[in-house]
Design a protein around this motif. Structure first.
Motif, mmCIF file in Angstrom:
data_model
loop_
_atom_site.group_PDB
_atom_site.id
_atom_site.type_symbol
_atom_site.label_atom_id
_atom_site.label_comp_id
_atom_site.label_asym_id
_atom_site.label_seq_id
_atom_site.Cartn_x
_atom_site.Cartn_y
_atom_site.Cartn_z
ATOM 1 N N UNK A 108 0.787 -1.237 0.000
ATOM 2 C CA UNK A 108 0.000 0.000 0.000
ATOM 3 C C UNK A 108 0.820 1.287 0.000
ATOM 4 N N UNK A 109 2.080 1.237 0.402
ATOM 5 C CA UNK A 109 2.916 2.437 0.398
ATOM 6 C C UNK A 109 3.579 2.715 -0.952
ATOM 7 N N UNK A 110 3.504 1.758 -1.866
ATOM 8 C CA UNK A 110 4.098 1.958 -3.196
ATOM 9 C C UNK A 110 3.227 2.893 -4.018
ATOM 10 N N UNK A 111 3.820 3.629 -4.964
ATOM 11 C CA UNK A 111 3.012 4.462 -5.858
ATOM 12 C C UNK A 111 1.978 3.608 -6.598
ATOM 13 N N UNK A 112 0.827 4.192 -6.872
ATOM 14 C CA UNK A 112 -0.286 3.463 -7.492
ATOM 15 C C UNK A 112 0.135 2.750 -8.778
ATOM 16 N N UNK A 113 0.917 3.400 -9.626
ATOM 17 C CA UNK A 113 1.333 2.811 -10.903
ATOM 18 C C UNK A 113 2.154 1.542 -10.672
ATOM 19 N N UNK A 114 2.977 1.551 -9.639
ATOM 20 C CA UNK A 114 3.804 0.395 -9.319
ATOM 21 C C UNK A 114 2.955 -0.699 -8.674
ATOM 22 N N UNK A 115 2.095 -0.309 -7.768
ATOM 23 C CA UNK A 115 1.207 -1.258 -7.088
ATOM 24 C C UNK A 115 0.353 -2.044 -8.075
ATOM 25 N N UNK A 116 -0.043 -1.408 -9.175
ATOM 26 C CA UNK A 116 -0.880 -2.075 -10.175
ATOM 27 C C UNK A 116 -0.138 -3.202 -10.895
ATOM 28 N N UNK A 117 1.176 -3.163 -10.913
ATOM 29 C CA UNK A 117 1.982 -4.176 -11.602
ATOM 30 C C UNK A 117 2.412 -5.326 -10.702
ATOM 31 N N UNK A 118 2.392 -5.099 -9.399
ATOM 32 C CA UNK A 118 2.994 -6.028 -8.451
ATOM 33 C C UNK A 118 1.940 -6.846 -7.703
ATOM 34 N N UNK A 119 2.145 -8.164 -7.651
ATOM 35 C CA UNK A 119 1.262 -9.038 -6.878
ATOM 36 C C UNK A 119 1.781 -9.201 -5.449
ATOM 37 N N UNK A 120 3.110 -9.293 -5.282
ATOM 38 C CA UNK A 120 3.703 -9.471 -3.957
ATOM 39 C C UNK A 120 5.185 -9.156 -3.999
ATOM 40 N N UNK A 121 5.715 -8.746 -2.856
ATOM 41 C CA UNK A 121 7.151 -8.556 -2.673
ATOM 42 C C UNK A 121 7.491 -9.243 -1.357
ATOM 43 N N UNK A 122 8.458 -10.149 -1.393
ATOM 44 C CA UNK A 122 8.744 -10.923 -0.196
ATOM 45 C C UNK A 122 10.232 -11.216 -0.024
ATOM 46 N N UNK A 123 10.655 -11.243 1.225
ATOM 47 C CA UNK A 123 11.983 -11.742 1.556
ATOM 48 C C UNK A 123 11.880 -13.252 1.641
ATOM 49 N N UNK A 124 12.942 -13.937 1.300
ATOM 50 C CA UNK A 124 12.945 -15.396 1.396
ATOM 51 C C UNK A 124 13.308 -15.807 2.808
ATOM 52 N N UNK A 125 12.562 -16.757 3.369
ATOM 53 C CA UNK A 125 12.958 -17.249 4.697
ATOM 54 C C UNK A 125 14.242 -18.048 4.588
#
Length: 134
Positions: A108-125
């Protein structure tokens, strides 16, 4: 404990499929159905550009994702989170209330244009096998 500032952290960015199909951690993506989950080329370009503008080093895309790399402060600024190192050497995000920790970054903190392209961002355990001391 917070990660050291000079340490470069990497996270995986999963992009939204051109088909509009939803997926989650339980979705079995195989060689037979990968075409249903591939992003459009313009989605890949927009997302890569957006993360580069936010100060991340961006890898070449592979399949439906790419990685982003930067110091902890860049992640904290872009995603408006607090990062902590867990007991196993992984990086987690502390929720805004300071309670639950997760490997997935909030979008939710990403710019709207970027948020529309991204499904998830995650660190690997970190892996839960191998030597535990040296």
């Amino acid at each position: 404990m917070a990660p050291k500032e000079k340490t470069q952290l990497s996270a995986q960015v999963a992009l939204r499929p051109a088909s509009g199909k939803a997926f989650n951690s339980q979705t079995a993506i195989t060689s037979e159905n990968i075409g249903d989950y591939l992003p459009a080329p313009e989605t890949v370009d927009a997302a890569r550009r957006g993360f580069e503008e936010a100060g991340f080093e961006v890898s070449n895309p592979v399949g439906m994702s790419f990685s982003i790399t930067a110091p902890a402060s860049t992640f904290e600024k872009a995603f408006k989170v607090k990062l902590v190192a867990d007991d196993l050497g992984g990086i987690k995000i502390t929720d805004r209330k300071g309670g639950d920790q997760t490997y997935e970054l909030p979008l939710e903190s990403l710019p709207k244009e970027l948020r529309q392209s991204v499904a998830a961002v995650t660190f690997s355990p970190p892996p839960d096998f191998g030597p535990t001391s040296y």
